[in-house]
Design a protein around this motif. Structure first.
Motif, PDB file in Angstrom:
ATOM      1  N   GLU A 233     -57.061 -19.612  35.606  1.00 37.22           N
ATOM      2  CA  GLU A 233     -57.557 -20.983  35.537  1.00 37.22           C
ATOM      3  C   GLU A 233     -58.660 -21.232  36.555  1.00 37.22           C
ATOM      4  N   SER A 234     -58.576 -20.543  37.703  1.00 36.93           N
ATOM      5  CA  SER A 234     -59.594 -20.735  38.737  1.00 36.93           C
ATOM      6  C   SER A 234     -60.783 -19.800  38.554  1.00 36.93           C
ATOM      7  N   GLY A 235     -60.694 -18.856  37.595  1.00 39.89           N
ATOM      8  CA  GLY A 235     -61.783 -17.915  37.350  1.00 39.89           C
ATOM      9  C   GLY A 235     -61.871 -16.809  38.372  1.00 39.89           C
ATOM     10  N   ALA A 236     -60.785 -16.599  39.140  1.00 40.49           N
ATOM     11  CA  ALA A 236     -60.822 -15.604  40.214  1.00 40.49           C
ATOM     12  C   ALA A 236     -60.106 -14.306  39.850  1.00 40.49           C
ATOM     13  N   VAL A 237     -59.679 -14.161  38.602  1.00 43.91           N
ATOM     14  CA  VAL A 237     -58.933 -12.959  38.229  1.00 43.91           C
ATOM     15  C   VAL A 237     -59.870 -11.757  38.117  1.00 43.91           C
ATOM     16  N   ALA A 238     -59.388 -10.613  38.540  1.00 45.90           N
ATOM     17  CA  ALA A 238     -60.158  -9.373  38.433  1.00 45.90           C
ATOM     18  C   ALA A 238     -59.262  -8.314  37.795  1.00 45.90           C
ATOM     19  N   LEU A 239     -59.685  -7.782  36.669  1.00 49.36           N
ATOM     20  CA  LEU A 239     -58.886  -6.773  35.970  1.00 49.36           C
ATOM     21  C   LEU A 239     -59.021  -5.419  36.651  1.00 49.36           C
ATOM     22  N   ASN A 240     -57.895  -4.729  36.757  1.00 51.54           N
ATOM     23  CA  ASN A 240     -57.874  -3.378  37.320  1.00 51.54           C
ATOM     24  C   ASN A 240     -57.866  -2.387  36.158  1.00 51.54           C
ATOM     25  N   LEU A 241     -59.068  -2.085  35.650  1.00 54.25           N
ATOM     26  CA  LEU A 241     -59.188  -1.219  34.478  1.00 54.25           C
ATOM     27  C   LEU A 241     -59.037   0.244  34.889  1.00 54.25           C
ATOM     28  N   GLN A 242     -58.224   0.955  34.104  1.00 51.80           N
ATOM     29  CA  GLN A 242     -58.021   2.384  34.332  1.00 51.80           C
ATOM     30  C   GLN A 242     -57.515   3.014  33.038  1.00 51.80           C
ATOM     31  N   PRO A 243     -57.663   4.346  32.901  1.00 49.83           N
ATOM     32  CA  PRO A 243     -57.170   5.013  31.684  1.00 49.83           C
ATOM     33  C   PRO A 243     -55.653   4.898  31.584  1.00 49.83           C
ATOM     34  N   LEU A 244     -55.166   4.455  30.425  1.00 54.78           N
ATOM     35  CA  LEU A 244     -53.735   4.277  30.227  1.00 54.78           C
ATOM     36  C   LEU A 244     -53.297   4.993  28.955  1.00 54.78           C
ATOM     37  N   ASP A 245     -52.146   5.638  29.038  1.00 54.84           N
ATOM     38  CA  ASP A 245     -51.525   6.222  27.859  1.00 54.84           C
ATOM     39  C   ASP A 245     -50.713   5.125  27.184  1.00 54.84           C
ATOM     40  N   LEU A 246     -51.148   4.679  26.007  1.00 49.84           N
ATOM     41  CA  LEU A 246     -50.523   3.528  25.362  1.00 49.84           C
ATOM     42  C   LEU A 246     -49.077   3.813  24.949  1.00 49.84           C
ATOM     43  N   ARG A 247     -48.778   5.053  24.589  1.00 43.97           N
ATOM     44  CA  ARG A 247     -47.396   5.362  24.218  1.00 43.97           C
ATOM     45  C   ARG A 247     -46.460   5.195  25.412  1.00 43.97           C
ATOM     46  N   ASP A 248     -46.932   5.606  26.594  1.00 46.19           N
ATOM     47  CA  ASP A 248     -46.114   5.434  27.799  1.00 46.19           C
ATOM     48  C   ASP A 248     -45.907   3.960  28.117  1.00 46.19           C
ATOM     49  N   GLN A 249     -46.970   3.164  27.945  1.00 43.11           N
ATOM     50  CA  GLN A 249     -46.840   1.730  28.212  1.00 43.11           C
ATOM     51  C   GLN A 249     -45.828   1.083  27.274  1.00 43.11           C
ATOM     52  N   VAL A 250     -45.909   1.412  26.000  1.00 45.13           N
ATOM     53  CA  VAL A 250     -44.967   0.855  25.031  1.00 45.13           C
ATOM     54  C   VAL A 250     -43.550   1.327  25.331  1.00 45.13           C
ATOM     55  N   GLU A 251     -43.398   2.564  25.763  1.00 42.72           N
ATOM     56  CA  GLU A 251     -42.082   3.112  26.087  1.00 42.72           C
ATOM     57  C   GLU A 251     -41.435   2.327  27.232  1.00 42.72           C
ATOM     58  N   GLN A 252     -42.257   1.953  28.231  1.00 44.23           N
ATOM     59  CA  GLN A 252     -41.734   1.165  29.343  1.00 44.23           C
ATOM     60  C   GLN A 252     -41.245  -0.205  28.878  1.00 44.23           C
ATOM     61  N   VAL A 253     -42.047  -0.844  28.029  1.00 41.41           N
ATOM     62  CA  VAL A 253     -41.661  -2.165  27.532  1.00 41.41           C
ATOM     63  C   VAL A 253     -40.406  -2.059  26.664  1.00 41.41           C
ATOM     64  N   ALA A 254     -40.349  -1.043  25.819  1.00 39.21           N
ATOM     65  CA  ALA A 254     -39.175  -0.854  24.958  1.00 39.21           C
ATOM     66  C   ALA A 254     -37.926  -0.635  25.798  1.00 39.21           C
ATOM     67  N   GLY A 255     -38.066   0.106  26.893  1.00 38.00           N
ATOM     68  CA  GLY A 255     -36.922   0.324  27.774  1.00 38.00           C
ATOM     69  C   GLY A 255     -36.434  -0.965  28.408  1.00 38.00           C
ATOM     70  N   GLU A 256     -37.368  -1.827  28.793  1.00 41.48           N
ATOM     71  CA  GLU A 256     -36.987  -3.107  29.390  1.00 41.48           C
ATOM     72  C   GLU A 256     -36.304  -4.021  28.384  1.00 41.48           C
ATOM     73  N   LEU A 257     -36.658  -3.875  27.113  1.00 39.91           N
ATOM     74  CA  LEU A 257     -36.081  -4.720  26.066  1.00 39.91           C
ATOM     75  C   LEU A 257     -34.846  -4.109  25.416  1.00 39.91           C
ATOM     76  N   ALA A 258     -34.461  -2.902  25.822  1.00 37.59           N
ATOM     77  CA  ALA A 258     -33.376  -2.192  25.131  1.00 37.59           C
ATOM     78  C   ALA A 258     -32.069  -2.981  25.169  1.00 37.59           C
ATOM     79  N   ALA A 259     -31.707  -3.507  26.353  1.00 39.18           N
ATOM     80  CA  ALA A 259     -30.430  -4.210  26.470  1.00 39.18           C
ATOM     81  C   ALA A 259     -30.415  -5.467  25.602  1.00 39.18           C
ATOM     82  N   ARG A 260     -31.485  -6.253  25.653  1.00 35.32           N
ATOM     83  CA  ARG A 260     -31.539  -7.484  24.860  1.00 35.32           C
ATOM     84  C   ARG A 260     -31.567  -7.157  23.367  1.00 35.32           C
ATOM     85  N   ALA A 261     -32.257  -6.055  23.004  1.00 34.89           N
ATOM     86  CA  ALA A 261     -32.299  -5.674  21.588  1.00 34.89           C
ATOM     87  C   ALA A 261     -30.916  -5.265  21.100  1.00 34.89           C
TER      88      ALA A 261
END
Length: 283
Positions: A233-261
């Motif tokens: 909202e203040s326009g002060a955000v700065a993205l930390n761009l770096q190479p990411l393996d999307l499968r690993d990112q999704v795996e982390q999110v899926a793990g966090e949602l495993a119990a609720r699922a």
């Protein structure tokens, strides 16, 4: 002496005639000069008025707010381009009544109130059609030197984006409140269980502490999300761009949602291809 009288009369007449001719010529010259000066003054005044109208028109056309000016009879005298874009006017609406131009009874009521009360501020108008556009209308009556009603000025502010942000913020706060309640209640439950005796069993205590740590991390992420919203909202955000393996990112999110699922009988599968990379901010 009597013989000189006709000559004196003739001479006096000639002198008077010459004087009258010179005076008449001078008067005509002065009159012509006055006419020329008056013409120059009128042309200069018209030029100044035209320049002022041009400047005023440029100011009105550059406004980000919609502007509508009505005459004393309630007919459109001027509408700037922003108003045309805001209401998607297909044609020039000058000379039309407010109802004929915009076809909104609410605006007609606002103009009438402004004419009788002198001013109307902060009136919110929801435009028909898709998109849910919202505008704020401020109106003021214009008076002539005799304090008689001479017209009405209406200014329109587009609040659509602000209203959308307010809606997103309310939804986000509601979601965050729910998300904060869940890990806090779990952490409290596990701590109470440990205090009731589970701490005496090393294996159970370790498992409970690991769960507490996991939900504490979840709380930290939620707090970071709140800070990110503030930075956005203040326009002060700065993205930390770096190479990411999307499968690993999704795996982390899926793990966090495993119990609720599992609680809801839902199975989460990661179908992102291995090795699919992206330049992004992981958080």
């Amino acid at each position: 002496m009597s013989s000189l009288l006709p000559w004196l009369v003739a001479l006096t007449g000639a002198v008077l005639a010459g004087w009258w001719w010179r005076r008449s010529t001078l008067d005509r010259h002065l009159l012509e000069q006055s006419r020329r000066e008056l013409g120059e003054i009128q042309r200069s005044r018209k030029l100044r008025l035209a320049e002022e109208e041009t400047k005023q028109q440029a100011v009105f056309n550059s406004m980000v707010e919609g502007l509508l000016i009505l005459d004393e009879q309630g007919r459109v005298q001027f509408a700037n381009p922003t108003l045309g874009q805001l209401f998607q006017l297909p044609r020039d609406v000058r000379g039309l009544t407010l109802l004929e131009a915009l076809r909104l009874h609410e605006l007609q009521d606002v103009a009438r109130r402004a004419a009788t009360e002198g001013r109307v501020t902060g009136f919110e108008l929801h435009l028909p059609g898709e998109g849910g556009r919202v505008v704020q209308v401020n109106a003021a009556s214009v008076h002539d030197p005799d304090k008689a009603h001479a017209g009405t000025i209406l200014v329109f502010h587009d609040l659509t984006r602000i209203k959308q942000l307010e809606s997103v913020r309310k939804e986000f706060v509601a979601n965050v409140s729910h998300e904060l309640r869940t890990p806090l209640s779990l952490i409290k439950g596990y701590v109470e269980t440990l205090l009731d005796g589970a701490k005496d069993d090393p294996a159970v205590a370790t498992r409970f502490l690991q769960t507490i740590e996991k939900h504490a991390d979840r709380l930290s992420f939620l707090i970071e999300d709140l800070l990110t919203i503030s930075q956005l909202e203040s326009g002060a955000v700065a993205l930390n761009l770096q190479p990411l393996d999307l499968r690993d990112q999704v795996e982390q999110v899926a793990g966090e949602l495993a119990a609720r699922a599992a609680e809801r009988g839902v199975r989460v599968e990661n179908e992102v291809p291995a090795g699919l990379m992206a330049s992004a901010d992981g958080d």
